[in-house]
Scaffold this motif. Structure first.
Motif, mmCIF file in Angstrom:
data_model
loop_
_atom_site.group_PDB
_atom_site.id
_atom_site.type_symbol
_atom_site.label_atom_id
_atom_site.label_comp_id
_atom_site.label_asym_id
_atom_site.label_seq_id
_atom_site.Cartn_x
_atom_site.Cartn_y
_atom_site.Cartn_z
ATOM 1 N N GLU A 1 0.835 -1.203 0.000
ATOM 2 C CA GLU A 1 0.000 0.000 0.000
ATOM 3 C C GLU A 1 0.871 1.255 0.000
ATOM 4 O OE1 GLU A 1 -3.128 0.066 2.872
ATOM 5 O OE2 GLU A 1 -3.340 -2.107 2.783
ATOM 6 N N PHE A 2 0.378 2.273 -0.670
ATOM 7 C CA PHE A 2 1.077 3.556 -0.761
ATOM 8 C C PHE A 2 0.139 4.664 -0.309
ATOM 9 C CE2 PHE A 2 3.067 0.740 -3.773
ATOM 10 C CZ PHE A 2 4.413 0.992 -3.599
ATOM 11 N N PRO A 3 0.692 5.699 0.329
ATOM 12 C CA PRO A 3 -0.155 6.808 0.776
ATOM 13 C C PRO A 3 -0.794 7.593 -0.370
ATOM 14 C CG PRO A 3 1.983 6.883 1.876
ATOM 15 C CD PRO A 3 2.048 5.821 0.819
ATOM 16 N N THR A 4 -0.098 7.654 -1.521
ATOM 17 C CA THR A 4 -0.620 8.418 -2.653
ATOM 18 C C THR A 4 -0.451 7.630 -3.952
ATOM 19 O OG1 THR A 4 1.465 9.517 -3.228
ATOM 20 C CG2 THR A 4 0.094 10.590 -1.527
ATOM 21 N N LEU A 5 -1.233 7.984 -4.930
ATOM 22 C CA LEU A 5 -1.123 7.380 -6.254
ATOM 23 C C LEU A 5 0.240 7.685 -6.872
ATOM 24 C CD1 LEU A 5 -2.353 5.814 -8.598
ATOM 25 C CD2 LEU A 5 -3.391 7.942 -9.376
ATOM 26 N N ALA A 6 0.753 8.886 -6.657
ATOM 27 C CA ALA A 6 2.055 9.276 -7.215
ATOM 28 C C ALA A 6 3.168 8.370 -6.688
ATOM 29 C CB ALA A 6 2.362 10.730 -6.891
ATOM 30 N N GLN A 7 3.126 8.014 -5.410
ATOM 31 C CA GLN A 7 4.139 7.125 -4.848
ATOM 32 C C GLN A 7 4.030 5.730 -5.463
ATOM 33 O OE1 GLN A 7 3.325 7.697 -0.665
ATOM 34 N NE2 GLN A 7 5.259 8.790 -0.422
ATOM 35 N N ALA A 8 2.826 5.239 -5.661
ATOM 36 C CA ALA A 8 2.633 3.932 -6.278
ATOM 37 C C ALA A 8 3.153 3.928 -7.712
ATOM 38 C CB ALA A 8 1.159 3.544 -6.249
ATOM 39 N N GLU A 9 2.877 4.974 -8.457
ATOM 40 C CA GLU A 9 3.351 5.073 -9.843
ATOM 41 C C GLU A 9 4.872 5.150 -9.896
ATOM 42 O OE1 GLU A 9 1.163 8.439 -11.256
ATOM 43 O OE2 GLU A 9 -0.600 7.235 -11.759
ATOM 44 N N CYS A 10 5.468 5.896 -9.000
ATOM 45 C CA CYS A 10 6.928 6.008 -8.939
ATOM 46 C C CYS A 10 7.553 4.645 -8.657
ATOM 47 C CB CYS A 10 7.319 7.020 -7.873
ATOM 48 S SG CYS A 10 9.102 7.224 -7.671
ATOM 49 N N TYR A 11 6.995 3.939 -7.696
ATOM 50 C CA TYR A 11 7.505 2.610 -7.345
ATOM 51 C C TYR A 11 7.423 1.668 -8.541
ATOM 52 C CZ TYR A 11 8.121 -1.837 -5.000
ATOM 53 O OH TYR A 11 8.576 -3.077 -4.642
ATOM 54 N N GLN A 12 6.295 1.658 -9.239
ATOM 55 C CA GLN A 12 6.129 0.783 -10.398
ATOM 56 C C GLN A 12 7.122 1.124 -11.503
ATOM 57 O OE1 GLN A 12 4.315 -1.967 -10.522
ATOM 58 N NE2 GLN A 12 3.749 -1.543 -8.403
ATOM 59 N N LYS A 13 7.375 2.406 -11.707
ATOM 60 C CA LYS A 13 8.329 2.824 -12.731
ATOM 61 C C LYS A 13 9.739 2.354 -12.379
ATOM 62 C CE LYS A 13 7.615 6.509 -14.951
ATOM 63 N NZ LYS A 13 7.436 7.848 -15.513
ATOM 64 N N ILE A 14 10.137 2.531 -11.130
ATOM 65 C CA ILE A 14 11.467 2.104 -10.709
ATOM 66 C C ILE A 14 11.591 0.589 -10.754
ATOM 67 C CG2 ILE A 14 13.044 2.000 -8.726
ATOM 68 C CD1 ILE A 14 12.060 4.880 -8.077
ATOM 69 N N ASP A 15 10.535 -0.126 -10.392
ATOM 70 C CA ASP A 15 10.545 -1.579 -10.466
ATOM 71 C C ASP A 15 10.822 -2.042 -11.892
ATOM 72 O OD1 ASP A 15 10.143 -4.230 -9.381
ATOM 73 O OD2 ASP A 15 8.201 -4.212 -10.410
ATOM 74 N N GLY A 16 10.183 -1.418 -12.854
ATOM 75 C CA GLY A 16 10.433 -1.754 -14.260
ATOM 76 C C GLY A 16 11.862 -1.463 -14.685
ATOM 77 N N TRP A 17 12.381 -0.324 -14.253
ATOM 78 C CA TRP A 17 13.771 0.022 -14.582
ATOM 79 C C TRP A 17 14.749 -0.959 -13.960
ATOM 80 C CZ3 TRP A 17 13.153 5.832 -13.038
ATOM 81 C CH2 TRP A 17 12.480 6.510 -14.051
ATOM 82 N N MET A 18 14.492 -1.362 -12.724
ATOM 83 C CA MET A 18 15.377 -2.321 -12.059
ATOM 84 C C MET A 18 15.402 -3.639 -12.828
ATOM 85 S SD MET A 18 16.741 -0.853 -9.362
ATOM 86 C CE MET A 18 17.243 -2.139 -8.238
ATOM 87 N N GLU A 19 14.237 -4.113 -13.237
ATOM 88 C CA GLU A 19 14.173 -5.353 -14.015
ATOM 89 C C GLU A 19 14.940 -5.216 -15.330
ATOM 90 O OE1 GLU A 19 12.893 -8.298 -13.382
ATOM 91 O OE2 GLU A 19 11.744 -7.889 -11.566
ATOM 92 N N GLU A 20 14.753 -4.096 -15.995
ATOM 93 C CA GLU A 20 15.361 -3.878 -17.307
ATOM 94 C C GLU A 20 16.868 -3.636 -17.218
ATOM 95 O OE1 GLU A 20 15.151 -0.467 -20.769
ATOM 96 O OE2 GLU A 20 13.377 -0.823 -19.552
#
Length: 50
Positions: free
Chosen positions: A2-21
């Motif tokens: 869970e994230f306090p804001t939508l922006a934090q969730a989106e940031c996390y998902q973006k970084i997760d993709g970059w880490m995988e790539e």
């Protein structure tokens, strides 16, 4: 996770993709909280979303 804001969730998902790539050949770890860590030789880096 869970994230306090939508922006934090989106940031996390973006970084997760970059880490995988970008770092699939290096040991990196995802946690049960919004955090990543990666190790290069003797150096370690952590990203904590908070």
């Amino acid at each position: 996770m869970e994230f306090p804001t939508l922006a934090q969730a989106e940031c996390y998902q973006k970084i997760d993709g970059w880490m995988e790539e970008l770092f699939s050949d290096y040991p990196w770890e995802k946690f049960d909280e919004p955090r990543f860590s990666i190790f290069f030789s003797s150096a370690g880096v952590e990203f904590i979303n908070g």
